[in-house]
Design a protein around this motif. Structure first.
Motif, short mmCIF file in Angstrom:
data_model
loop_
_atom_site.label_atom_id
_atom_site.label_comp_id
_atom_site.label_asym_id
_atom_site.label_seq_id
_atom_site.Cartn_x
_atom_site.Cartn_y
_atom_site.Cartn_z
N LYS A 113 36.62 47.41 31.30
CA LYS A 113 37.72 46.53 30.90
C LYS A 113 37.42 45.12 31.36
O LYS A 113 37.16 44.89 32.54
N ILE A 114 37.45 44.17 30.41
CA ILE A 114 37.25 42.77 30.76
C ILE A 114 38.58 42.19 31.22
O ILE A 114 39.56 42.15 30.48
N LEU A 122 32.06 37.05 32.88
CA LEU A 122 33.14 38.00 32.67
C LEU A 122 33.49 38.67 33.99
O LEU A 122 32.61 39.04 34.76
N LEU A 123 34.78 38.82 34.24
CA LEU A 123 35.26 39.62 35.36
C LEU A 123 35.61 40.99 34.79
O LEU A 123 36.44 41.09 33.89
N VAL A 124 34.96 42.02 35.30
CA VAL A 124 35.02 43.35 34.67
C VAL A 124 35.46 44.39 35.69
O VAL A 124 35.14 44.30 36.88
N MET A 125 36.21 45.39 35.21
CA MET A 125 36.60 46.50 36.06
C MET A 125 36.33 47.81 35.35
O MET A 125 36.53 47.93 34.14
N GLY A 126 35.90 48.80 36.10
CA GLY A 126 35.65 50.11 35.53
C GLY A 126 34.59 50.84 36.32
O GLY A 126 33.83 50.23 37.08
N GLY A 127 34.54 52.13 36.17
CA GLY A 127 33.54 52.93 36.86
C GLY A 127 33.19 54.15 36.05
O GLY A 127 33.53 54.27 34.87
N LYS A 128 32.48 55.05 36.69
CA LYS A 128 32.08 56.26 36.00
C LYS A 128 33.28 57.12 35.66
O LYS A 128 33.30 57.82 34.64
N TYR A 129 34.30 57.08 36.52
CA TYR A 129 35.50 57.86 36.30
C TYR A 129 36.68 56.92 36.08
O TYR A 129 36.69 55.77 36.52
N ALA A 130 37.72 57.42 35.39
CA ALA A 130 38.84 56.58 34.98
C ALA A 130 39.57 55.95 36.17
O ALA A 130 40.07 54.84 36.09
N LYS A 131 39.68 56.67 37.29
CA LYS A 131 40.44 56.18 38.43
C LYS A 131 39.65 55.21 39.30
O LYS A 131 40.23 54.59 40.18
#
Length: 254
Positions: A113-114, A122-131
């Motif tokens: 998610k940008i 870009l400042l981005v958030m997210g990982g391998k898992y949804a939480k």
């Protein structure tokens, strides 16, 4: 009557011969017309271009797509680029108002998610898992990545901003969670180990906070190292993210 028909036939023949020998502007390749059109700046020139002939007008329907990397990156500084994302393929379209449409394959951002963009980063958030709430900076043109500390999994920050280039020592990142009379502010700088999180409750002291609720409508912005937030009713809150946010918080537009 016969003479008139002969004269008309002669004109048609001359017209056909001229077209065969010299060609016409209407016969220019569509790709070339589209390239010429992409260099037009003023609205009146678009109008003139479109009324030349049908083939010129039809060229607006052909959109050239060029893939990064490109030879000349100077166009990136001429105007902001509008980015659209295909979540399935990971392809990003970059729309330049005066030039072509470019596309980039960015698998690094797939299912991410940008949160915010500025100065080509870009400042981005997210990982391998949804939480997972891994936060990082990403430059789509150089593919450089700068990691930030993960946000706590039990937080729900929705509005983000950063003050400047993440390669600068003065860069500050702010995340805000706002729910009516409550505001949670998270602050971090590249290189920090953790986010500093501060809670603000507008109901606690009427003397300090002349508002009972504040609903942020968009991402905050930085001006002279201060963070400005706009709410849905037109009020503005201002605070210094590097100071005590609660004590530096001020409101305008009451």
């Amino acid at each position: 009557m016969v003479e008139a028909l002969d004269e008309k036939e002669s004109m048609v023949k001359d017209f056909a011969d001229e077209k065969e020998n010299h060609g016409f502007w209407s016969d220019l390749p569509t790709e070339l017309l589209s390239s010429i059109r992409s260099c037009i700046v003023f609205e009146r020139d678009y109008y003139i271009f479109d009324i030349i002939c049908k083939s010129w007008r039809a060229s607006q329907n052909l959109r050239l797509q060029l893939q990064f990397p490109i030879d000349d990156y100077s166009i990136l500084h001429e105007s902001p680029l509008l980015m659209s994302i295909s979540k399935r393929s990971g392809r990003y379209n970059l729309f330049h108002p005066l030039h072509h449409t470019y596309f980039m394959d960015l698998p690094e951002l797939l299912n991410k998610k940008i949160l915010y963009s500025k100065d080509g980063w870009l400042l981005v958030m997210g990982g391998k898992y949804a939480k997972e709430k891994q936060v990082f900076f990403f430059n789509p043109f150089t593919r450089k990545k700068i990691d930030l500390p993960d946000l706590p999994p039990d937080t729900a920050f929705t509005k983000f901003s950063f003050s400047g280039l993440p390669t600068s020592e003065d860069c500050v990142v702010v995340g805000i969670m706002n729910l009516l009379s409550l505001m949670e502010i998270a602050v971090v700088k590249p290189g920090d180990d953790d986010w500093e999180i501060e809670d603000v409750d507008f109901r606690e002291t009427d003397e300090n906070y002349p508002v009972k609720k504040f609903c942020i409508s968009s991402n905050p912005i930085f001006v002279d190292n201060y963070c400005y937030c706009l709410d849905v009713d037109g009020k503005v809150s201002v605070f210094d993210p590097l100071d005590d946010c609660e004590n530096s918080l001020e409101f305008y537009g009451m």
